[in-house]
Design a protein around this motif. Structure first.
Motif, PDB file in Angstrom:
ATOM      1  N   GLU A  78      -4.977   1.690   4.283  1.00  0.00           N
ATOM      2  CA  GLU A  78      -4.367   0.094   4.147  1.00  0.00           C
ATOM      3  C   GLU A  78      -3.244  -0.110   3.272  1.00  0.00           C
ATOM      4  O   GLU A  78      -2.375  -0.776   3.813  1.00  0.00           O
ATOM      5  N   TRP A  79      -3.551   0.345   2.055  1.00  0.00           N
ATOM      6  CA  TRP A  79      -2.402   0.240   1.033  1.00  0.00           C
ATOM      7  C   TRP A  79      -1.075   0.873   1.487  1.00  0.00           C
ATOM      8  O   TRP A  79      -0.008   0.290   1.537  1.00  0.00           O
ATOM      9  N   LEU A  80      -1.162   2.047   1.994  1.00  0.00           N
ATOM     10  CA  LEU A  80      -0.038   2.885   2.349  1.00  0.00           C
ATOM     11  C   LEU A  80       0.353   2.082   3.716  1.00  0.00           C
ATOM     12  O   LEU A  80       1.909   2.031   3.562  1.00  0.00           O
ATOM     13  N   THR A  81      -0.311   1.744   4.446  1.00  0.00           N
ATOM     14  CA  THR A  81       0.593   1.039   5.619  1.00  0.00           C
ATOM     15  C   THR A  81       1.237  -0.255   5.243  1.00  0.00           C
ATOM     16  O   THR A  81       2.413  -0.568   5.759  1.00  0.00           O
ATOM     17  N   VAL A  82       0.683  -1.210   4.424  1.00  0.00           N
ATOM     18  CA  VAL A  82       1.378  -2.180   4.020  1.00  0.00           C
ATOM     19  C   VAL A  82       2.665  -1.730   2.929  1.00  0.00           C
ATOM     20  O   VAL A  82       3.698  -2.372   3.446  1.00  0.00           O
ATOM     21  N   VAL A  83       2.401  -0.895   2.221  1.00  0.00           N
ATOM     22  CA  VAL A  83       3.748  -0.514   1.398  1.00  0.00           C
ATOM     23  C   VAL A  83       4.918   0.003   2.405  1.00  0.00           C
ATOM     24  O   VAL A  83       5.931  -0.646   2.098  1.00  0.00           O
ATOM     25  N   LEU A  84       4.596   0.925   3.403  1.00  0.00           N
ATOM     26  CA  LEU A  84       5.726   1.593   3.922  1.00  0.00           C
ATOM     27  C   LEU A  84       6.171   0.715   4.995  1.00  0.00           C
ATOM     28  O   LEU A  84       7.517   0.825   5.414  1.00  0.00           O
ATOM     29  N   THR A  85       5.444  -0.566   5.457  1.00  0.00           N
ATOM     30  CA  THR A  85       6.080  -1.785   6.359  1.00  0.00           C
ATOM     31  C   THR A  85       6.915  -2.545   5.527  1.00  0.00           C
ATOM     32  O   THR A  85       7.803  -3.015   6.104  1.00  0.00           O
ATOM     33  N   MET A  86       6.937  -2.758   4.374  1.00  0.00           N
ATOM     34  CA  MET A  86       7.430  -3.854   3.762  1.00  0.00           C
ATOM     35  C   MET A  86       8.552  -3.121   2.655  1.00  0.00           C
ATOM     36  O   MET A  86       9.433  -4.092   2.279  1.00  0.00           O
ATOM     37  N   LEU A  87       8.780  -1.893   2.429  1.00  0.00           N
ATOM     38  CA  LEU A  87       9.629  -1.257   1.769  1.00  0.00           C
ATOM     39  C   LEU A  87      10.655  -0.548   2.593  1.00  0.00           C
ATOM     40  O   LEU A  87      10.572  -0.553   3.701  1.00  0.00           O
ATOM     41  N   THR A  88      12.116  -0.400   1.910  1.00  0.00           N
ATOM     42  CA  THR A  88      12.966   0.189   2.681  1.00  0.00           C
ATOM     43  C   THR A  88      12.758   1.666   2.783  1.00  0.00           C
ATOM     44  O   THR A  88      11.766   2.240   2.054  1.00  0.00           O
ATOM     45  N   GLU A  89      13.515   2.499   3.415  1.00  0.00           N
ATOM     46  CA  GLU A  89      13.297   3.763   3.416  1.00  0.00           C
ATOM     47  C   GLU A  89      13.383   4.371   2.337  1.00  0.00           C
ATOM     48  O   GLU A  89      12.797   5.340   1.824  1.00  0.00           O
ATOM     49  N   ASP A  90      14.372   4.112   1.309  1.00  0.00           N
ATOM     50  CA  ASP A  90      14.518   4.688   0.136  1.00  0.00           C
ATOM     51  C   ASP A  90      13.441   4.457  -0.845  1.00  0.00           C
ATOM     52  O   ASP A  90      12.968   5.070  -1.547  1.00  0.00           O
ATOM     53  N   GLN A  91      12.833   3.194  -0.678  1.00  0.00           N
ATOM     54  CA  GLN A  91      11.755   2.649  -1.600  1.00  0.00           C
ATOM     55  C   GLN A  91      10.477   3.777  -1.222  1.00  0.00           C
ATOM     56  O   GLN A  91       9.860   4.035  -2.012  1.00  0.00           O
ATOM     57  N   SER A  92      10.292   3.724   0.118  1.00  0.00           N
ATOM     58  CA  SER A  92       9.218   4.613   0.824  1.00  0.00           C
ATOM     59  C   SER A  92       9.021   5.932   0.251  1.00  0.00           C
ATOM     60  O   SER A  92       8.258   6.500   0.172  1.00  0.00           O
TER      61      SER A  92
END
Length: 164
Positions: A78-92
């Protein structure tokens, strides 16, 4: 970063499936280990704790400046899904590199009884990400070359993805 390095992909898959050898998973498999986290010495270690909620991990995230410390969920997927949807590609990409580095730091604490300074962990993660990006820029993805078969003697070709 479109596709992470194979080691990082395998690591993420194992973390999402909760098959990393954390102390909780080892205890389930009847391995006699101390369940406390080797990085903070406070809580029982599971994937979510070692990569996200451990004091050491949180300190590294604070140094990184990535906006991921206030995400409250119950599981790592869940955490990873939230993080990857809210961050930019570089941040991801930086998050993936940092997750892998945190696991390596955890392993260093377990096996070598040495934990790198949080600033060093962040620097190592960014250095690994920069190295991967440089290599990825130099080496375009391999595609099977189109062969021009002329004649009746041409043998059919089959291209197989060896990773499958």
């Amino acid at each position: 970063m479109k596709v992470p390095p194979p080691k990082w992909k395998t690591f993420l898959w194992r973390a999402i499936c909760d098959v990393l050898p954390t102390t909780n998973n080892l205890i389930i498999k009847r391995v006699e280990v101390d369940p406390t986290c080797q990085m903070c010495g406070v809580a029982h270690e599971d994937v979510m704790h070692s990569l996200i909620t451990c004091d050491y991990s949180r300190h590294v995230y604070n140094i990184s400046g990535l906006p991921v410390t206030n995400i409250v969920v119950n599981s790592f997927p869940e955490w990873l899904t939230v993080v990857l949807t809210m961050l930019t590609e570089d941040q991801s990409g930086a998050v993936v590199a940092l997750l892998y580095r945190l696991w390596r730091c955890r392993n260093s604490a377990v096996w070598d009884a040495a934990l790198p300074h949080p600033t060093a962990a962040w620097r190592q993660a960014t250095a690994a990400l920069q190295s991967f990006r440089q290599i990825a820029r130099r080496c375009p993805p391999a595609t099977p070359a189109a062969t021009e078969d002329s004649g009746e003697d041409a043998m059919p070709r089959c291209f197989v993805d060896a990773g499958y």
